[in-house]
Design an enzyme around this catalytic site. Structure first.
Site, mmCIF file in Angstrom:
data_model
loop_
_atom_site.group_PDB
_atom_site.id
_atom_site.type_symbol
_atom_site.label_atom_id
_atom_site.label_comp_id
_atom_site.label_asym_id
_atom_site.label_seq_id
_atom_site.Cartn_x
_atom_site.Cartn_y
_atom_site.Cartn_z
ATOM 1 N N CYS A 156 0.812 -1.226 0.000
ATOM 2 C CA CYS A 156 0.000 0.000 0.000
ATOM 3 C C CYS A 156 0.847 1.278 0.000
ATOM 4 C CB CYS A 156 -0.966 -0.004 1.171
ATOM 5 S SG CYS A 156 -0.252 -0.625 2.696
ATOM 6 N N HIS A 256 -2.384 6.601 3.939
ATOM 7 C CA HIS A 256 -0.948 6.637 4.217
ATOM 8 C C HIS A 256 -0.357 7.946 3.674
ATOM 9 C CE1 HIS A 256 -1.240 2.662 5.605
ATOM 10 N NE2 HIS A 256 -0.539 1.994 4.703
ATOM 11 N N ASN A 343 -4.949 3.755 1.682
ATOM 12 C CA ASN A 343 -4.234 2.466 1.692
ATOM 13 C C ASN A 343 -5.108 1.265 1.381
ATOM 14 O OD1 ASN A 343 -5.109 3.382 4.415
ATOM 15 N ND2 ASN A 343 -4.542 1.315 5.015
HETATM 16 N N1 LIG Z 1 -4.618 -3.450 5.102
HETATM 17 C C1 LIG Z 1 -3.976 -2.883 4.092
HETATM 18 O O1 LIG Z 1 -3.965 -1.636 3.934
HETATM 19 C C2 LIG Z 1 -3.246 -3.719 3.112
HETATM 20 C C3 LIG Z 1 -3.140 -5.102 3.242
HETATM 21 N N2 LIG Z 1 -2.486 -5.842 2.302
HETATM 22 C C4 LIG Z 1 -2.367 -7.308 2.372
HETATM 23 O O2 LIG Z 1 -3.673 -7.867 2.172
HETATM 24 C C5 LIG Z 1 -3.816 -9.049 2.946
HETATM 25 C C6 LIG Z 1 -4.963 -8.885 3.907
HETATM 26 O O3 LIG Z 1 -4.646 -7.862 4.835
HETATM 27 P P1 LIG Z 1 -5.672 -7.354 5.913
HETATM 28 O O4 LIG Z 1 -7.040 -7.310 5.327
HETATM 29 O O5 LIG Z 1 -5.094 -6.122 6.440
HETATM 30 O O6 LIG Z 1 -5.607 -8.563 6.997
HETATM 31 P P2 LIG Z 1 -6.676 -8.996 8.093
HETATM 32 O O7 LIG Z 1 -5.894 -9.593 9.179
HETATM 33 O O8 LIG Z 1 -7.583 -7.866 8.434
HETATM 34 O O9 LIG Z 1 -7.541 -10.152 7.348
HETATM 35 C C7 LIG Z 1 -7.020 -11.413 7.069
HETATM 36 C C8 LIG Z 1 -8.048 -12.296 6.367
HETATM 37 O O10 LIG Z 1 -7.444 -13.585 6.146
HETATM 38 C C9 LIG Z 1 -8.322 -14.597 6.666
HETATM 39 N N3 LIG Z 1 -7.577 -15.747 7.157
HETATM 40 C C10 LIG Z 1 -6.763 -15.828 8.223
HETATM 41 N N4 LIG Z 1 -6.285 -17.086 8.363
HETATM 42 C C11 LIG Z 1 -6.802 -17.813 7.355
HETATM 43 C C12 LIG Z 1 -6.710 -19.179 6.955
HETATM 44 N N5 LIG Z 1 -5.973 -20.057 7.631
HETATM 45 N N6 LIG Z 1 -7.379 -19.578 5.838
HETATM 46 C C13 LIG Z 1 -8.142 -18.702 5.161
HETATM 47 N N7 LIG Z 1 -8.297 -17.404 5.499
HETATM 48 C C14 LIG Z 1 -7.634 -16.967 6.576
HETATM 49 C C15 LIG Z 1 -9.078 -13.930 7.798
HETATM 50 O O11 LIG Z 1 -10.267 -14.672 8.048
HETATM 51 P P3 LIG Z 1 -10.868 -14.864 9.542
HETATM 52 O O12 LIG Z 1 -11.614 -13.608 9.881
HETATM 53 O O13 LIG Z 1 -11.773 -16.038 9.378
HETATM 54 O O14 LIG Z 1 -9.719 -15.127 10.464
HETATM 55 C C16 LIG Z 1 -9.316 -12.557 7.177
HETATM 56 O O15 LIG Z 1 -10.428 -12.621 6.319
HETATM 57 C C17 LIG Z 1 -2.488 -9.294 3.655
HETATM 58 O O16 LIG Z 1 -1.730 -10.206 2.923
HETATM 59 C C18 LIG Z 1 -1.887 -7.891 3.700
HETATM 60 O O17 LIG Z 1 -0.506 -7.952 3.813
HETATM 61 C C19 LIG Z 1 -1.978 -5.217 1.202
HETATM 62 C C20 LIG Z 1 -2.041 -3.875 1.022
HETATM 63 C C21 LIG Z 1 -2.669 -3.017 1.999
HETATM 64 N N1 LIG Z 2 2.188 -3.305 5.740
HETATM 65 C C1 LIG Z 2 1.155 -2.409 5.227
HETATM 66 C C2 LIG Z 2 -0.016 -3.197 4.769
HETATM 67 C C3 LIG Z 2 0.369 -4.504 4.166
HETATM 68 O O1 LIG Z 2 -0.154 -5.493 4.592
HETATM 69 O O2 LIG Z 2 1.272 -4.484 3.218
HETATM 70 P P1 LIG Z 2 1.726 -5.771 2.370
HETATM 71 O O3 LIG Z 2 0.559 -6.153 1.537
HETATM 72 O O4 LIG Z 2 2.854 -5.326 1.566
HETATM 73 O O5 LIG Z 2 2.077 -6.870 3.326
HETATM 74 C C4 LIG Z 2 0.801 -1.439 6.328
HETATM 75 O O6 LIG Z 2 1.142 -1.747 7.408
HETATM 76 O O7 LIG Z 2 0.202 -0.418 6.173
#
Ligand SMILES: NC(=O)C1=CN([C@@H]2O[C@H](COP(=O)(O)OP(=O)(O)OC[C@H]3O[C@@H](n4cnc5c(N)ncnc54)[C@H](OP(=O)(O)O)[C@@H]3O)[C@@H](O)[C@H]2O)C=CC1
Ligand SMILES: N[C@@H](CC(=O)OP(=O)(O)O)C(=O)O
Length: 365
Positions: A156, A256, A343
């Site tokens: 992000c 961000h 983000n």
């Molecule tokens: N937040 C941001 O701004 C950004 C995030 N990202 C990336 O996007 C992805 C998601 O981030 P974010 O939404 O912040 O994370 P969260 O922790 O908020 O969400 C994680 C998700 O993964 C699911 N999950 C966890 N364990 C498992 C499993 N064993 N099998 C299947 N599903 C599972 C969770 O489900 P449950 O509720 O059932 O546990 C939940 O839906 C990450 O890889 C992160 O690095 C990338 C760019 C920006």
């Molecule tokens: N690390 C970013 C969000 C994120 O999950 O990034 P990435 O998809 O590169 O793991 C933040 O903390 O704001």
């Protein structure tokens, strides 16, 4: 027009919830399948999720039953699968979907560095999608089934960083030196478990695991070019751009902020007004293609002394526009400026949706 069916993996998380908001009433896609961990599977979405968005949970999503993240069940009917999966699990799950022939657009970091996986900020380097377009067209021409593929969305903070860089490099040539100091929102840390209030209230945390390396590496892939064979990418080398990032978590919900300084290779560098004009004039290809979510203004150049600010500026163009302010000479490098990007929209789910709109416009899905 018949809408494409969309599935969301990691549907209960920070990014997953944003996907669900953005898919509500979307003209090209309808939400069809939701996946999360076994803790959530089997429940109606409204019972599985702890909704944290300021927009209400869309009625159309409330009663969809959450499934395990497998390419079967309701997912079997999907034309596209968006992933907001925790990166500890994304690797295997996304591979299973790709191998089963699905188009996967992922927010997770797992495949970003694969040589044949496009790493795309859709308003900046959509041309990198040409390698999946070629794979799908070649398969069609050979009478084979559509191949599955993964497209990754960048980190992000990287998404905000490359937004002003791309038009500047296109207009004035390479940026030799670049420093970026981030002030990142807590939604970036996800919801499971998320950043505890006690850690962030009245505080700044000067460390985000892996973030600086991602910004420094991903910038070189995104600003690089598709190779001659159209099957991979020529990344910028360290000689072509040196990037130094410092990342901090601050008590902001979404958006961000990044303070950046840069030096052009070209001597003398462009003038301040030329820099501003190029940023103002930049129009992304997705807008030219008429994509529904494309920002009308890709980069908003702000002239007020105290902007951009996350609360005031993160929703420009529904979060798909990036704001750049305080553009001024830098006594050490050439110019410095403050960049603000949403983000979870342009930095995550929104980019995923816009990538899918581009793939649809090009008949890849
Ligand atoms: N937040 C941001 O701004 C950004 C995030 N990202 C990336 O996007 C992805 C998601 O981030 P974010 O939404 O912040 O994370 P969260 O922790 O908020 O969400 C994680 C998700 O993964 C699911 N999950 C966890 N364990 C498992 C499993 N064993 N099998 C299947 N599903 C599972 C969770 O489900 P449950 O509720 O059932 O546990 C939940 O839906 C990450 O890889 C992160 O690095 C990338 C760019 C920006
Ligand atoms: N690390 C970013 C969000 C994120 O999950 O990034 P990435 O998809 O590169 O793991 C933040 O903390 O704001």
């Amino acid at each position: 027009m018949v809408k494409k069916k969309a599935g969301v993996l990691g549907a209960t998380g920070s990014v997953g919830q944003r996907f669900i908001l953005l898919l509500e009433n979307h003209p090209d896609f309808e939400l069809h399948a939701l996946g999360a961990s076994s803790r959530s599977a089997g429940k109606a979405y409204k019972d599985a999720v702890v909704w944290k968005q300021t927009g209400l949970l869309p009625k159309s999503a409330e009663n969809i039953q959450v499934e395990e993240c497998k390419p079967e069940g309701r997912f079997a009917d999907c034309d596209i699968v968006f992933s907001g999966l925790d990166s500890d699990y994304a690797g295997e799950i996304e591979k299973n979907f790709r191998d089963a022939g699905f188009a996967v657009v992922s927010n997770a970091k797992n495949y970003r560095r694969e040589p044949d996986v496009p790493l795309v900020v859709p308003t900046i380097n959509p041309e990198h999608l040409s390698i999946v377009e070629k794979r799908v067209t070649d398969a069609k021409a050979a009478g084979k089934q559509k191949p599955g593929f993964i497209v990754c969305i960048s980190n992000c903070s990287t998404a905000g960083l490359v937004a002003p860089l791309k038009p500047l490099v296109d207009a004035f040539g390479p940026i030799e030196l670049l420093t970026a100091t981030t002030l990142q929102a807590i939604s970036g840390a996800g919801f499971s478990p998320g950043t505890p209030g006690i850690d962030i209230l009245d505080n700044v945390v000067p460390y985000i695991s892996g973030e600086e390396d991602k910004m420094e590496w991903e910038t070189k892939k995104i600003l690089g070019k598709v190779n001659k064979q159209n099957d991979g990418f020529d990344l910028l080398s360290d000689d072509e751009i040196k990037v130094s990032a410092q990342c901090n978590r601050v008590a902001v919900s979404d958006g961000h902020t990044e303070c950046i300084s840069l030096k052009f290779a070209k001597r003398p560098p462009p003038s301040l007004e030329q820099v501003k004009q190029v940023l103002r004039d930049y129009e992304c290809d997705a807008a030219k293609l008429g994509c529904y979510s494309a920002p009308s203004q890709t980069i908003h150049v702000l002239e007020e002394n105290d902007r951009p600010q996350p609360r005031l500026d993160r929703n420009r163009d529904n979060g798909y526009g990036v704001s750049v302010g305080r553009i001024r000479p830098d006594p050490v490098l050439d110019y410095k400026m403050v960049v603000l990007s949403h983000n979870t929209v342009i930095g995550a789910a929104g980019s995923g949706i816009l990538i899918a709109e581009i793939l649809k416009a090009k008949n890849v899905i």
